[in-house]
Design a protein around this motif. Sequence first.
Motif, PDB file in Angstrom:
ATOM      1  N   GLU A  17      -4.660   6.419  -1.566  1.00 33.56           N
ATOM      2  CA  GLU A  17      -3.917   5.180  -1.365  1.00 33.56           C
ATOM      3  C   GLU A  17      -4.021   4.268  -2.588  1.00 33.56           C
ATOM      4  O   GLU A  17      -5.112   4.021  -3.095  1.00 33.56           O
ATOM      5  CB  GLU A  17      -4.455   4.449  -0.141  1.00 33.56           C
ATOM      6  CG  GLU A  17      -3.665   3.210   0.228  1.00 33.56           C
ATOM      7  CD  GLU A  17      -4.187   2.575   1.496  1.00 33.56           C
ATOM      8  OE1 GLU A  17      -3.559   2.794   2.550  1.00 33.56           O
ATOM      9  OE2 GLU A  17      -5.206   1.873   1.431  1.00 33.56           O
ATOM     10  N   THR A  20       0.869  -1.174   0.000  1.00 35.08           N
ATOM     11  CA  THR A  20       0.000   0.000   0.000  1.00 35.08           C
ATOM     12  C   THR A  20       0.907   1.225   0.000  1.00 35.08           C
ATOM     13  O   THR A  20       1.952   1.244   0.670  1.00 35.08           O
ATOM     14  CB  THR A  20      -0.947   0.032   1.209  1.00 35.08           C
ATOM     15  OG1 THR A  20      -0.182  -0.002   2.403  1.00 35.08           O
ATOM     16  CG2 THR A  20      -1.904  -1.139   1.182  1.00 35.08           C
ATOM     17  N   HIS A  21       0.502   2.217  -0.788  1.00 37.44           N
ATOM     18  CA  HIS A  21       1.338   3.409  -0.961  1.00 37.44           C
ATOM     19  C   HIS A  21       0.425   4.624  -1.086  1.00 37.44           C
ATOM     20  O   HIS A  21      -0.515   4.613  -1.880  1.00 37.44           O
ATOM     21  CB  HIS A  21       2.200   3.259  -2.216  1.00 37.44           C
ATOM     22  CG  HIS A  21       3.094   4.423  -2.474  1.00 37.44           C
ATOM     23  ND1 HIS A  21       4.364   4.498  -1.973  1.00 37.44           N
ATOM     24  CD2 HIS A  21       2.887   5.565  -3.159  1.00 37.44           C
ATOM     25  CE1 HIS A  21       4.914   5.637  -2.349  1.00 37.44           C
ATOM     26  NE2 HIS A  21       4.034   6.307  -3.065  1.00 37.44           N
ATOM     27  N   VAL A  22       0.710   5.656  -0.331  1.00 35.34           N
ATOM     28  CA  VAL A  22      -0.075   6.887  -0.382  1.00 35.34           C
ATOM     29  C   VAL A  22       0.618   7.894  -1.301  1.00 35.34           C
ATOM     30  O   VAL A  22       1.836   8.101  -1.199  1.00 35.34           O
ATOM     31  CB  VAL A  22      -0.261   7.484   1.028  1.00 35.34           C
ATOM     32  CG1 VAL A  22      -0.969   8.836   0.956  1.00 35.34           C
ATOM     33  CG2 VAL A  22      -1.042   6.514   1.905  1.00 35.34           C
ATOM     34  N   CYS A  58      -7.159   1.841  -6.708  1.00 34.87           N
ATOM     35  CA  CYS A  58      -7.301   3.090  -5.973  1.00 34.87           C
ATOM     36  C   CYS A  58      -8.784   3.233  -5.678  1.00 34.87           C
ATOM     37  O   CYS A  58      -9.608   3.138  -6.606  1.00 34.87           O
ATOM     38  CB  CYS A  58      -6.789   4.255  -6.818  1.00 34.87           C
ATOM     39  SG  CYS A  58      -6.936   5.844  -6.009  1.00 34.87           S
TER      40      CYS A  58
END
Length: 140
Positions: free
Chosen positions: A100, A19-21, A124
Amino acid sequence: MTEPRYDEIEPGTALPRLTHVIRRGDLVRYAGASGDFNPIHWSERAATEAGLPTIIAHGMLTLGVAMRLVSEWAGREAVLECGGRFARPVVVPDDDAGVELVVDGVVAEKLDDSRVRVELTVRCDGEKVLARPRAVVALA
């Protein structure tokens, strides 16, 4: 984390979820690093005039985040090929929370010469944002 070995991997092996913001500041940094200063990535006016709801992330930034899953799993030097199509924009709100991305991967096929094909799913807000994201990886 130990890098995977070709003889220990089978089709269907799942990669650990990433997971990446992404926040608007990330778009500024990416534009500077990539040279992609298209105003839909920094100007509300340009984005809405182009028919977008607001500013969107660079497509190649989204693909880069997806490939981070693969490179963290197999090692940066192991990624031989990657690709995908941009299916839907990643809308980045003007707030501190950002948006995210959730990236899942699975080994789809064992190839010759200790290579595997990895298929990814990049979402997303629950929607797929890349179509057919994939990578070919060399394993030990």
